[in-house]
Each structure stands twice: as C-alpha cells, then as structure tokens.
Scaffold this active site. Structure first.
Site, PDB file in Angstrom:
ATOM      1  CG  HIS A 154      -0.151   0.308   2.506  1.00 46.72           C
ATOM      2  ND1 HIS A 154       0.517  -0.674   3.178  1.00 46.72           N
ATOM      3  CD2 HIS A 154       0.072   1.455   3.197  1.00 46.72           C
ATOM      4  CE1 HIS A 154       1.104  -0.151   4.241  1.00 46.72           C
ATOM      5  NE2 HIS A 154       0.858   1.143   4.280  1.00 46.72           N
TER       6      HIS A 154
HETATM    7  C1  UD1 Z   1      -1.482   5.872   5.569  1.00 42.02           C
HETATM    8  C2  UD1 Z   1      -0.121   6.338   6.094  1.00 42.02           C
HETATM    9  C3  UD1 Z   1       0.880   5.201   5.980  1.00 42.02           C
HETATM   10  C4  UD1 Z   1       0.367   3.956   6.668  1.00 42.02           C
HETATM   11  C5  UD1 Z   1      -1.036   3.603   6.141  1.00 42.02           C
HETATM   12  C6  UD1 Z   1      -1.597   2.457   6.927  1.00 42.02           C
HETATM   13  C7  UD1 Z   1       0.421   8.699   5.777  1.00 42.02           C
HETATM   14  C8  UD1 Z   1       1.232   9.662   4.987  1.00 42.02           C
HETATM   15  N1  UD1 Z   1       0.404   7.444   5.307  1.00 42.02           N
HETATM   16  O1  UD1 Z   1      -1.327   5.575   4.200  1.00 42.02           O
HETATM   17  O2  UD1 Z   1       2.087   5.591   6.593  1.00 42.02           O
HETATM   18  O3  UD1 Z   1       1.240   2.908   6.411  1.00 42.02           O
HETATM   19  O4  UD1 Z   1      -1.895   4.727   6.308  1.00 42.02           O
HETATM   20  O5  UD1 Z   1      -2.514   1.723   6.200  1.00 42.02           O
HETATM   21  O6  UD1 Z   1      -0.147   9.060   6.781  1.00 42.02           O
HETATM   22  N2  UD1 Z   1      -8.727   4.918   1.583  1.00 42.02           N
HETATM   23  C9  UD1 Z   1      -9.989   4.345   1.627  1.00 42.02           C
HETATM   24  N3  UD1 Z   1     -10.529   4.112   2.854  1.00 42.02           N
HETATM   25  C10 UD1 Z   1      -9.907   4.425   4.006  1.00 42.02           C
HETATM   26  C11 UD1 Z   1      -8.633   5.013   3.950  1.00 42.02           C
HETATM   27  C12 UD1 Z   1      -8.058   5.260   2.733  1.00 42.02           C
HETATM   28  O7  UD1 Z   1     -10.594   4.038   0.610  1.00 42.02           O
HETATM   29  O8  UD1 Z   1     -10.462   4.164   5.087  1.00 42.02           O
HETATM   30  C13 UD1 Z   1      -8.098   5.156   0.255  1.00 42.02           C
HETATM   31  C14 UD1 Z   1      -8.432   6.500  -0.353  1.00 42.02           C
HETATM   32  O9  UD1 Z   1      -8.488   6.338  -1.734  1.00 42.02           O
HETATM   33  C15 UD1 Z   1      -7.211   7.327   0.018  1.00 42.02           C
HETATM   34  C16 UD1 Z   1      -6.088   6.313  -0.028  1.00 42.02           C
HETATM   35  O10 UD1 Z   1      -6.678   5.100   0.431  1.00 42.02           O
HETATM   36  O11 UD1 Z   1      -6.981   8.389  -0.877  1.00 42.02           O
HETATM   37  C17 UD1 Z   1      -4.894   6.666   0.832  1.00 42.02           C
HETATM   38  O12 UD1 Z   1      -5.266   6.906   2.196  1.00 42.02           O
HETATM   39  P1  UD1 Z   1      -4.315   7.757   3.172  1.00 42.02           P
HETATM   40  O13 UD1 Z   1      -4.826   7.695   4.541  1.00 42.02           O
HETATM   41  O14 UD1 Z   1      -4.066   9.077   2.590  1.00 42.02           O
HETATM   42  O15 UD1 Z   1      -2.944   7.015   3.093  1.00 42.02           O
HETATM   43  P2  UD1 Z   1      -2.590   5.473   3.256  1.00 42.02           P
HETATM   44  O16 UD1 Z   1      -2.087   4.977   1.959  1.00 42.02           O
HETATM   45  O17 UD1 Z   1      -3.704   4.751   3.888  1.00 42.02           O
HETATM   46  N1  UDP Z   2      -3.677  -5.728   8.802  1.00 43.61           N
HETATM   47  C1  UDP Z   2      -4.979  -6.204   8.953  1.00 43.61           C
HETATM   48  N2  UDP Z   2      -5.662  -6.602   7.833  1.00 43.61           N
HETATM   49  C2  UDP Z   2      -5.114  -6.563   6.591  1.00 43.61           C
HETATM   50  C3  UDP Z   2      -3.780  -6.068   6.455  1.00 43.61           C
HETATM   51  C4  UDP Z   2      -3.097  -5.652   7.575  1.00 43.61           C
HETATM   52  O1  UDP Z   2      -5.491  -6.278  10.069  1.00 43.61           O
HETATM   53  O2  UDP Z   2      -5.789  -6.942   5.628  1.00 43.61           O
HETATM   54  C5  UDP Z   2      -2.950  -5.264  10.005  1.00 43.61           C
HETATM   55  C6  UDP Z   2      -1.651  -5.989  10.276  1.00 43.61           C
HETATM   56  O3  UDP Z   2      -1.881  -7.103  11.103  1.00 43.61           O
HETATM   57  C7  UDP Z   2      -0.785  -4.934  10.945  1.00 43.61           C
HETATM   58  C8  UDP Z   2      -1.337  -3.621  10.433  1.00 43.61           C
HETATM   59  O4  UDP Z   2      -2.579  -3.928   9.785  1.00 43.61           O
HETATM   60  O5  UDP Z   2      -0.916  -4.956  12.347  1.00 43.61           O
HETATM   61  C9  UDP Z   2      -0.412  -2.981   9.451  1.00 43.61           C
HETATM   62  O6  UDP Z   2      -1.025  -1.880   8.883  1.00 43.61           O
HETATM   63  P1  UDP Z   2      -0.653  -1.280   7.458  1.00 43.61           P
HETATM   64  O7  UDP Z   2       0.053  -2.302   6.673  1.00 43.61           O
HETATM   65  O8  UDP Z   2      -1.900  -0.699   6.904  1.00 43.61           O
HETATM   66  O9  UDP Z   2       0.282  -0.055   7.825  1.00 43.61           O
HETATM   67  P2  UDP Z   2       1.825   0.105   8.226  1.00 43.61           P
HETATM   68  O10 UDP Z   2       2.134  -0.841   9.317  1.00 43.61           O
HETATM   69  O11 UDP Z   2       2.633  -0.123   6.999  1.00 43.61           O
HETATM   70  O12 UDP Z   2       1.920   1.517   8.638  1.00 43.61           O
END
Ligand code: UD1
Ligand code: UDP
Length: 363
Positions: free
Chosen positions: A205
């Site tokens: 992601h």
């Molecule tokens: C964010 C964090 C990243 C973390 C990740 C965990 C920042 C800069 N990035 O990235 O460090 O690893 O969360 O998963 O803070 N979206 C949905 N539903 C949601 C949330 C997001 O559809 O509930 C989609 C939207 O299209 C959105 C995109 O995901 O534009 C990105 O979401 P965003 O929260 O901006 O960043 P993440 O990629 O989730």
């Molecule tokens: N995770 C989850 N369901 C999924 C993928 C990840 O519950 O389908 C959990 C995973 O166990 C871990 C956390 O999400 O604890 C990691 O989050 P993510 O990869 O979104 O973010 P990051 O750790 O890279 O910031």
C-alpha cells in the site's frame, strides 16, 4: 493525570490497543481522538469491534485528500479539541499524517507528547512517513523506542538521553494478546480454502509503490514469477489505495494472485501465521512476520525495521527482479530467530514512564 490518545489509521488502532487496554486496567483517565484518516469499515471500525475498544470520544472525520490539506485539517481539528478538553499528555503512535498533526498541535499548546514507536528511520526523506516520524520525535517529551537501534538513531540526532525509553513495540503486546483468540476464533483459511504453509500472504500500500505504475507492475510481475515457480497461491488482502491504483493503471492481476478485501486483525493474524512466506511493504506486517516466526520479504528498497533483517527474518526485495531471488532464499530459510521487539509489555512500560514523569513534574 489525563491522556489524549490520538489515532487515525489501521496500524495506529492496532498498535494503540494495548495502551488503551492498559489505561483501562490501571484506571488512568484518557480519551481517544480519532482523526478519521481511515474511515472505511474494514480499515477502521472492524478493529474497534474485534479489539473491543471503546469508541473515540472525538472523531474529526477528516478522510482522504492531498497530504498537506489532510494534515492541515487534522492539525486545526485536533487543536480545537485539545484546547477545550486539555490533557496532560498526548500520545501518538508511528509515522502517519495523524501523528504529525497530533504532535504538532500538542507542541504548540505546550502539552507534553509521548511518541510510541519513536526512533525508526528509513533514511529516505522522499517518504512522507520519514518526515512525520522525524518531526514527531524532535518535538516529543517521551520517546518510546522499540529497540536499542532506534534509541541510537535518536541519540545521534541529539535527542537527550533522558527523554528516551526502550519499551519494545506495542505490536508484540497486540499480537500476543490476540493470537490465541485469532487461532481459535478466526476461520479465514477454511473460508479461502487454504492449507497451512501452502500459500504466500502479501500486502502492498506504500505510496512510493502503488502510486507508480512501474513499481506496482513490478510487484505483480514478481508475484506471477513466484506462482509459476512454486505453484502456491499468493493471497493479497489489498488496501483500498492499491485496488484503486491497479484500476487506474489498468494493471492485470496475474494468475495465482488472489486479490481480496482487507481482513480484520484476527483473520489477518491467522493468515500471516499460516503463510509459508510473507511479501509486504507494510511496516507492521514486517514486524508481525518476525514475531510470528514467518519468513518475510520487504517489497521496498529500504526498511526502518533493520532489526528484522539482522535477525534473518526479512530480506529487502525491492519491486522488480530481486523478488523471485529473495523468495527462493527465504523459502529455504529457518525460522529460529529471536524476536527483537520486546516481551509484550511495551504499553505497560510506556505508561509507567509517563506516570513517573507526571509525578515528578507535580513536585
Ligand atoms: C497511511 C499512512 C501510511 C500507513 C497507512 C496504513 C500517511 C502519509 N500514510 O497511508 O504511513 O502505512 O496509512 O494503512 O499518513 N482509503 C480508503 N478508505 C480508508 C482510507 C483510505 O478508501 O479508510 C483510500 C483513499 O483512496 C485514500 C487512499 O486510500 O486516498 C490513501 O489513504 P491515506 O490515509 O491518505 O494514506 P494510506 O495509503 O492509507
Ligand atoms: N492488517 C490487517 N488486515 C489486513 C492487512 C493488515 O489487520 O488486511 C494489520 C496488520 O496485522 C498490521 C497492520 O494492519 O498490524 C499494518 O497496517 P498497514 O500495513 O496498513 O500499515 P503500516 O504498518 O505499513 O503503517
């Protein structure tokens, strides 16, 4: 003493859950402030339900948007709440925009800040997470470093020793607290028709991967090579961002890769535990693979979790040709490394240090 626990994304809910549980256990006054950075049911509410967490007292419903705008909306919303419901200490966790906004808002109001998971460094300033964690660390009063490595990084940047506490990572607390429930309660393998150790688990992601057609395409083509060579399916619970970008780039999901909805925590722990190998660009998943003793490959060019590589649990595989080579290596590897992230009492240690600091400040 009153704490404000600020969170906004999937990993923050999971990694803050042991702190919330510990506050409940110790009768510490706290409230949860949710920025709403994540809001889809499977990225947000499912974790509150599965981990039996109390609802957030405040939810800013900030949602998605450009980096600066999203952070600015959070900063302004958090400030308003901290002014009217002033805590003694604000706790933030990790490296998201929620963390940056939470720490900045508290800093400007002269409220003490505790940063859970402090001192991680990828040394890659192009990642938004690197900027977020550096700023949060430098304005925090309590820095909860998971390992000696992260403590050293903080010391090298001039952060005073007395602000740093090695606690381990709360992901260990969360995994230990939920593993048994996951093993006995979740039935994801049955549902997906999988047998233990006869599949790979994957997630991706990270912005630098999924927002680039070349890198996301490289990951999918690596999965295709892996399937052709090992004949095992790759189960890929995909972040909504990834699904969106696969569509936008018109990429084909290759044979053998099963793209599914994101899983709940209990289901995902089960999927990880049973996997032959984990392929990921997630920070939390690299840690969990190491804790659960499942070999891992990181689909990035660097990691802020070097401990996982040092103990032999993880290889940096990039997003191209190295993927298949790393898979060959990791599939042969043993799983007898030591977990470098602590004993599962990180939440207790963090709160202990905050209470000591608070009591000293009262005298
Ligand atoms: C964010 C964090 C990243 C973390 C990740 C965990 C920042 C800069 N990035 O990235 O460090 O690893 O969360 O998963 O803070 N979206 C949905 N539903 C949601 C949330 C997001 O559809 O509930 C989609 C939207 O299209 C959105 C995109 O995901 O534009 C990105 O979401 P965003 O929260 O901006 O960043 P993440 O990629 O989730
Ligand atoms: N995770 C989850 N369901 C999924 C993928 C990840 O519950 O389908 C959990 C995973 O166990 C871990 C956390 O999400 O604890 C990691 O989050 P993510 O990869 O979104 O973010 P990051 O750790 O890279 O910031």
């Amino acid at each position: 003493m009153k704490l404000a626990i600020i969170l906004g994304t999937r990993p923050e809910i999971i990694k803050m859950s042991p702190i919330i549980r510990e506050c409940e256990k110790q009768g510490i006054e706290y409230y949860i402030l949710h920025t709403g950075q994540h809001y889809s049911y499977e990225m947000d509410k499912i974790f509150f339900e599965q981990l039996k967490l109390p609802q957030a007292k405040y939810n800013l419903d900030v949602g998605s948007g450009p980096q600066g705008k999203q952070t600015a909306k959070m900063l302004s919303g958090i400030e308003e709440i901290l002014v009217k419901d002033r805590p003694d200490v604000v706790l933030v966790q990790g490296d998201t925009n929620t963390v940056l906004a939470g720490a900045l808002a508290a800093s400007k109001l002269h409220i003490k800040i505790g940063h859970v998971e402090a001192g991680l460094r990828s040394f890659d300033r192009t990642m938004p997470e690197e900027t977020n964690r550096i700023i949060a660390d430098h304005i925090s009063d309590y820095l909860f470093a998971p390992t000696e490595t992260s403590r050293k990084y903080l010391l090298n940047e001039g952060i005073p020793e007395e602000k740093i506490f090695i606690t381990g990572n709360t992901i260990v607390d969360a995994a230990y607290q939920n593993l048994e429930i996951s093993r006995s309660g979740a039935d994801v393998l049955e549902k997906l028709g999988l047998k233990e150790k006869e599949y790979f688990a994957a997630t991706a992601h990270r912005a630098e991967n999924v927002d680039s057609k070349e890198r996301l395409g490289g990951i999918l083509s690596g999965f295709s090579q892996i399937y052709r060579e090992f004949g095992l399916p790759i189960i890929f619970p995909a972040h909504p961002r990834t699904v969106k970008m696969i569509g936008e780039f018109d990429l084909k999901v290759p044979e053998g890769t099963r793209l599914i909805e994101p899983l709940g925590y209990l289901e995902f722990l089960q999927l990880e535990s049973g996997a032959r190998l984990i392929l990921t660009d997630s920070g939390g998943v690299q840690e969990e693979a190491c804790i659960l003793k499942v070999p891992c490959m990181t689909l990035r060019d660097n990691t802020e979790r070097p401990e996982t590589v040092e103990v032999g649990a993880n290889l940096i595989a990039g997003c191209g040709e190295k993927i298949i080579k790393c898979a060959r290596k990791m599939i042969e590897s043993g799983c007898d490394w030591e977990n470098p992230y602590g004993n599962g009492n990180a939440a207790e240690l963090a709160l202990q240090n905050i209470i000591i600091g608070y009591n000293i400040a009262q005298y």
